[in-house]
Design an enzyme around this catalytic site. Sequence first.
Site, PDB file in Angstrom:
ATOM      1  N   TYR A 141     -19.467   8.732  -0.604  1.00  0.00           N
ATOM      2  CA  TYR A 141     -19.526  10.161   0.553  1.00  0.00           C
ATOM      3  C   TYR A 141     -20.701  11.178  -0.360  1.00  0.00           C
ATOM      4  CZ  TYR A 141     -15.143   7.952   2.517  1.00  0.00           C
ATOM      5  OH  TYR A 141     -14.442   7.001   2.757  1.00  0.00           O
ATOM      6  N   LYS A 192     -13.580  -3.494  -6.369  1.00  0.00           N
ATOM      7  CA  LYS A 192     -14.369  -5.213  -4.680  1.00  0.00           C
ATOM      8  C   LYS A 192     -15.290  -5.794  -6.444  1.00  0.00           C
ATOM      9  CE  LYS A 192     -14.950  -7.105  -1.417  1.00  0.00           C
ATOM     10  NZ  LYS A 192     -13.803  -8.005  -0.633  1.00  0.00           N
ATOM     11  N   ASP A 224      -9.274  -5.572  -1.379  1.00  0.00           N
ATOM     12  CA  ASP A 224      -8.860  -6.061   0.303  1.00  0.00           C
ATOM     13  C   ASP A 224      -7.666  -6.597  -0.007  1.00  0.00           C
ATOM     14  OD1 ASP A 224     -10.169  -7.708  -1.045  1.00  0.00           O
ATOM     15  OD2 ASP A 224     -11.164  -9.294  -0.015  1.00  0.00           O
ATOM     16  N   ASP A 248      -9.635   6.865   0.543  1.00  0.00           N
ATOM     17  CA  ASP A 248      -9.904   7.590   2.002  1.00  0.00           C
ATOM     18  C   ASP A 248      -8.896   6.472   2.927  1.00  0.00           C
ATOM     19  OD1 ASP A 248      -9.702   8.942   3.959  1.00  0.00           O
ATOM     20  OD2 ASP A 248     -12.229   8.287   4.033  1.00  0.00           O
ATOM     21  N   ASP A 252      -4.322   6.448   4.082  1.00  0.00           N
ATOM     22  CA  ASP A 252      -4.231   6.470   5.801  1.00  0.00           C
ATOM     23  C   ASP A 252      -2.981   5.148   5.494  1.00  0.00           C
ATOM     24  OD1 ASP A 252      -5.313   8.437   5.502  1.00  0.00           O
ATOM     25  OD2 ASP A 252      -6.945   7.982   7.215  1.00  0.00           O
TER      26      ASP A 252
END
Length: 361
Positions: A141, A192, A224, A248, A252
């Site tokens: 970001y 990852k 994942d 992020d 959620d």
Amino acid sequence: MNARILILAGDGVGPEVTQATKRVLEHVAQKFSHSFTFSEGLIGGCAIDATGSALPEATVKAAETADAVLLGAVGGPKWDDPKAKTRPEDGLLAIRKALKLYANLRPVKVYPELAYASPLKPEIIAGVDFLVVRELTGGLYFGQPKERRTRADGGTTAVDTLEYHDYEVQRILKLAFELAASRRNIVASVDKANVLETSRLWREYATALAKDYPATTLQHVLVDTAAMRLVMSPSHFDVLVTENTFGDILTDEAAVLVGSMGLLPSASIGEVKNSKGLPLGLYEPIHGSAPDIAGKGIANPVGTILSAAMLLRHSLGLVSEADAVENAVEAALKEGARTADLTKADALSTAQMTDKILSHL
Ligand code: NAD
């Protein structure tokens, strides 16, 4: 203890849930013989209306001199014009930056009596109690360059940069190990590493740091796989620590496990210390300004009240007080206290729910 708490009520249901939470903090101060001084500041849409800025300088100054900041929520349809120069959410990013908040903590706990509200089966959701530690100021970001380029063939290429520095990775991992020590002491480091270089650096540091915490079990989990396990076996997790973008998305996903946006707290902490020598943190419920129910006095205050419990624990070091608030919330829920997001019949107002919690404090 004397402590200065800045309340940034914000927009929509923000003023309703922070007002309820102030009552809880006042009660804690009285019961445990502390003196909390409350001040108020502007952030978000109401700040844009009053000053033209989503985070006025006066709010930054007040936050920097406070011991902790309690935030409601920002945003709403009034400020949704995509062409607007300033948006309420700019205030959130700006205060995170001003207070150098690099870690976002989101505990997710399922109360047995609310298991019915979860979209998952009761046997999967039973016993869920984990903490997500998300890196907040680095990664995709913020990495540069972040731009669009016109290619020689006239087409367009977009670029974002995923960059992590050693000190950013080390400090967030260290925080996760420290927080795990007062829990079940299992850290799932989510990366990852099969694809990304930043993740390989992350995994290297996690493995090295684990040597300093021999009592902690470290697991490396690919992002994942973590996403799958969150819905298949979420009760196995204790502390998950991960970089900004993965965090992020996973936070959620984790938030929906409990069934209502109104229940979950969060804390953002950084390197700036307050007058107690503890992190100057920003504490807020995970929900937004809920414009559909704002002004009706029916918002669930639990997420904000539990955020105040985190404030007591992390910024003021008042552990017994934090436990007392969390136990009072649990007792009120056990007794059947429910706001409209959790029941169709006999729903309590924000003030009535707060009264129930206070009665158990
Ligand atoms: P939201 O979280 O405000 O609402 C989603 C749903 O959850 C709504 O149906 C709402 O009524 C319900 N809900 C939320 N909080 C509740 C509570 N305390 N009690 C009972 N029900 C509750 O998300 P949204 O509708 O996508 O966004 C509304 C506004 O909030 C937007 O402007 C958005 O940008 C902003 N927002 C702000 C924050 C923040 O301040 N940190 C976070 C998310 C969204």
